[in-house]
Scaffold this active site. Sequence first.
Site, mmCIF file in Angstrom:
data_model
loop_
_atom_site.group_PDB
_atom_site.id
_atom_site.type_symbol
_atom_site.label_atom_id
_atom_site.label_comp_id
_atom_site.label_asym_id
_atom_site.label_seq_id
_atom_site.Cartn_x
_atom_site.Cartn_y
_atom_site.Cartn_z
ATOM 1 C CD GLU A 330 36.318 -7.817 -3.628
ATOM 2 O OE1 GLU A 330 36.716 -8.662 -4.443
ATOM 3 O OE2 GLU A 330 36.760 -7.731 -2.468
ATOM 4 C CB CYS A 331 31.071 -7.078 0.214
ATOM 5 S SG CYS A 331 29.901 -7.712 1.433
ATOM 6 N N GLY A 332 30.710 -4.386 0.878
ATOM 7 C CA GLY A 332 30.445 -3.063 1.421
ATOM 8 C C GLY A 332 30.789 -1.953 0.455
ATOM 9 C CB SER A 430 29.906 -8.393 -7.314
ATOM 10 O OG SER A 430 29.439 -9.647 -6.870
#
Length: 440
Positions: A330-332, A430
């Site tokens: 997720e993200c990072g 994502s």
Amino acid sequence: MNAPLPPGLLITAPASGTGKTTVTLGLLRALTEAGVSVQPFKSGPDYIDPAFHRAACGRASFNLDSWAMSDALLDGIAAQGHEADLLLIEGAMGLFDGAARSGASGVGASADLARRMGWPVVLVVDASGQAQSTAAVAHGFRTLDGAVPFAGVILNRVASPRHERLVRSGMEAAGIRVFGALPRRPDLTLPERHLGLVQAIEHPGLDALLSDYAAMIRAHVDLPALRQAADARARQAAAAVTIPPPAQRIALAQDAAFSFTYPHLLAAWRSSGAEVLPFSPLANEAPPPKAELVWLPGGYPELHAGRLAAAETFLTGLAAHATTRPVYGECGGYMVLGEGLIDRDGVRHRMAGLLGLVTSYADRRLHLGYRQARLLAPAAGFAQGTRLRGHEFHYSTIVAQPDAPLAEVTDAEGAVLAESGSHRGQVAGSFFHLIAPDPA
């Protein structure tokens, strides 16, 4: 659970930056030191404040989000505090700030929670640069929505005893209760960075600072009056709501680079019998071999890109896991799964290479808001076609994303977004931070 929920208070403000986090932390520590068992919560999508809540009172803090969560999930999370003496909820942004309404859910505003749960609002008002006029601000917030219970105000950044008298006179004329007035204390501030406060785990003097907050609150706020103002709608504590774990043994990256994990998700996974196995990529640890899935949460990998690129044991272990079992970022965490990460100085660092993604922090652009996603492939323990709700908050831009898209992603108003995530083999990721399955 048959016990009623304890009374609660929602600490909010007209806008961000008025000091509600300082007030919340001071209240949590002061009440805890007085022998009151306080259960903290945070309104809306925020990873950083709950960790400070825990440091202040010793209890895990949970997010409550009226836009992303079903009513049953909200009730189940609120029940985490059924054994406490008091529930204390920190709002997000301004009291009425949220997304555009879509469907039957709320807009994500703190006012949704106060209205639904019966938690009286305590408005933290920044008195800087005004005197009696602060009463007009408080009066507007008290009267805009009569269904939102309003207890009173705590004044912040009061310049002098004379200034306090003038502000209080305006509040008295408007019939608004003042629970306390805090002086200007520029020395009592928490350091910030691009996504908000510097994380609690990175703050070496945090405990002393929290004690100073508590001392200020004790000296200037009527704590017994605040406790008497707490309330809640008559409701029984609900049973915990199940959110299926992505696997039964989950290797979860946890350190200063990977720290953005929602407590309610971890609690739901564990209550379903899943085993969460923490490991630290920054310490060059490989995912535990017995894990069935590796989950890389968001955080600050852009601040540690060089160390992550050199963490060969971590990268080798991650690649070995991905040959037979799923990995989700997720993200990072998504950024670390890619080919490369370009830091703010324009230096490119080699990442895991399990996806073709290349991201850059040199070209900073804010991506912020609620997100709805429909999965185009299985990910995070959910089947293809599942609809999820969450949020996005980062400054990185995508330089390359050659793999198949993971999801159709829209904002809260239904506008289609380009940040779809991607997947390749057993690996998916994502920029979307999962909060819960779509309430609809």
